[in-house]
Design a protein around this motif. Structure first.
Motif, mmCIF file in Angstrom:
data_model
loop_
_atom_site.group_PDB
_atom_site.id
_atom_site.type_symbol
_atom_site.label_atom_id
_atom_site.label_comp_id
_atom_site.label_asym_id
_atom_site.label_seq_id
_atom_site.Cartn_x
_atom_site.Cartn_y
_atom_site.Cartn_z
ATOM 1 N N GLY A 68 -29.169 48.824 -8.317
ATOM 2 C CA GLY A 68 -29.985 49.350 -7.229
ATOM 3 C C GLY A 68 -31.461 49.407 -7.603
ATOM 4 N N ARG A 69 -31.768 49.804 -8.854
ATOM 5 C CA ARG A 69 -33.162 49.831 -9.300
ATOM 6 C C ARG A 69 -33.733 48.422 -9.338
ATOM 7 N N HIS A 70 -32.929 47.489 -9.797
ATOM 8 C CA HIS A 70 -33.380 46.097 -9.877
ATOM 9 C C HIS A 70 -33.678 45.530 -8.490
ATOM 10 N N LEU A 71 -32.833 45.848 -7.515
ATOM 11 C CA LEU A 71 -33.024 45.352 -6.152
ATOM 12 C C LEU A 71 -34.041 46.170 -5.362
ATOM 13 N N LYS A 72 -34.441 47.323 -5.918
ATOM 14 C CA LYS A 72 -35.399 48.217 -5.261
ATOM 15 C C LYS A 72 -34.919 48.614 -3.863
#
Length: 207
Positions: free
Chosen positions: A105-109
């Protein structure tokens, strides 16, 4: 969904982006190599092959209005019997499935957290869709969908061997309602129009 409730739905491929974890790796760089695998509380993720797919989960019967209507309630029937559950294979020691999903989720923002390990999305049971802003006479279509996302990852921590795995979850669910004269920008909406709108209508035409 983007057509009605502003849900984002994207398609594409993201390859080889490195994301550093928020925690730290336990153990020294040269310690414990002959011992049992050390627990890592942080480390770095390298993501590859990120894939997004929208699937139709529920569909209304063909909708036809003979005159302008103020409100409308449609029953959405389940399409298939698939039960969606998030899954993670190759979970890094100490990270857990929830940790991997949060890292993705952090990677995909993403604006909202991805579905976690305890969540389940079942076929619609007594699922109704209500539209109350007023519609003109004509043919309409309504549907529900789920936005799936999956990716491969490599997790490294210290000098230990990288952990490789795969995660599958979803970004959100939603419903849509449109006139058959208006094509949907969503994959599921286009499929819904082809199944329920009159032949030759703009929404039912091939993209």
């Amino acid at each position: 969904m983007r057509d009605v409730v502003g849900r984002a739905c994207m398609a594409g491929l993201v390859v080889g982006v490195l994301v550093t974890g928020l925690g730290a790796c336990t153990g020294g760089s040269g310690e414990g190599r002959g011992d049992k695998a050390e627990v890592c509380t942080g480390g770095a993720y390298a993501w590859s092959g990120v894939r997004r797919e929208q699937r139709l989960t529920a569909l209304s019967d063909p909708i036809r209005f003979k005159k302008k209507t103020g409100t409308y309630t449609s029953r959405l029937e389940a399409v298939g019997d698939v039960v969606y559950r998030p899954s993670v294979t190759g979970t890094p020691e100490g990270a857990g499935a929830a940790g991997v999903i949060k890292a993705l989720g952090r990677h995909l923002k993403v604006e909202r957290p991805l579905a976690g390990p305890s969540e389940t999305e079942r076929p619609a049971q007594d699922h109704f869709f209500e539209y109350s802003t007023g519609v003109h006479e004509g043919a309409y279509y309504a549907w529900a969908a789920i936005d799936l996302v999956e990716a491969d990852f490599t997790h490294t921590c210290g000098d230990g061997d990288p952990a490789k795995g795969h995660v599958r979850t979803w970004e959100g669910t939603g419903a849509g309602f449109l006139s058959c004269s208006m094509p949907s920008a969503e994959t599921a909406g286009h499929i819904a129009a082809q199944r329920t709108c009159p032949a030759g209508s703009k929404a039912a035409q091939d993209a």
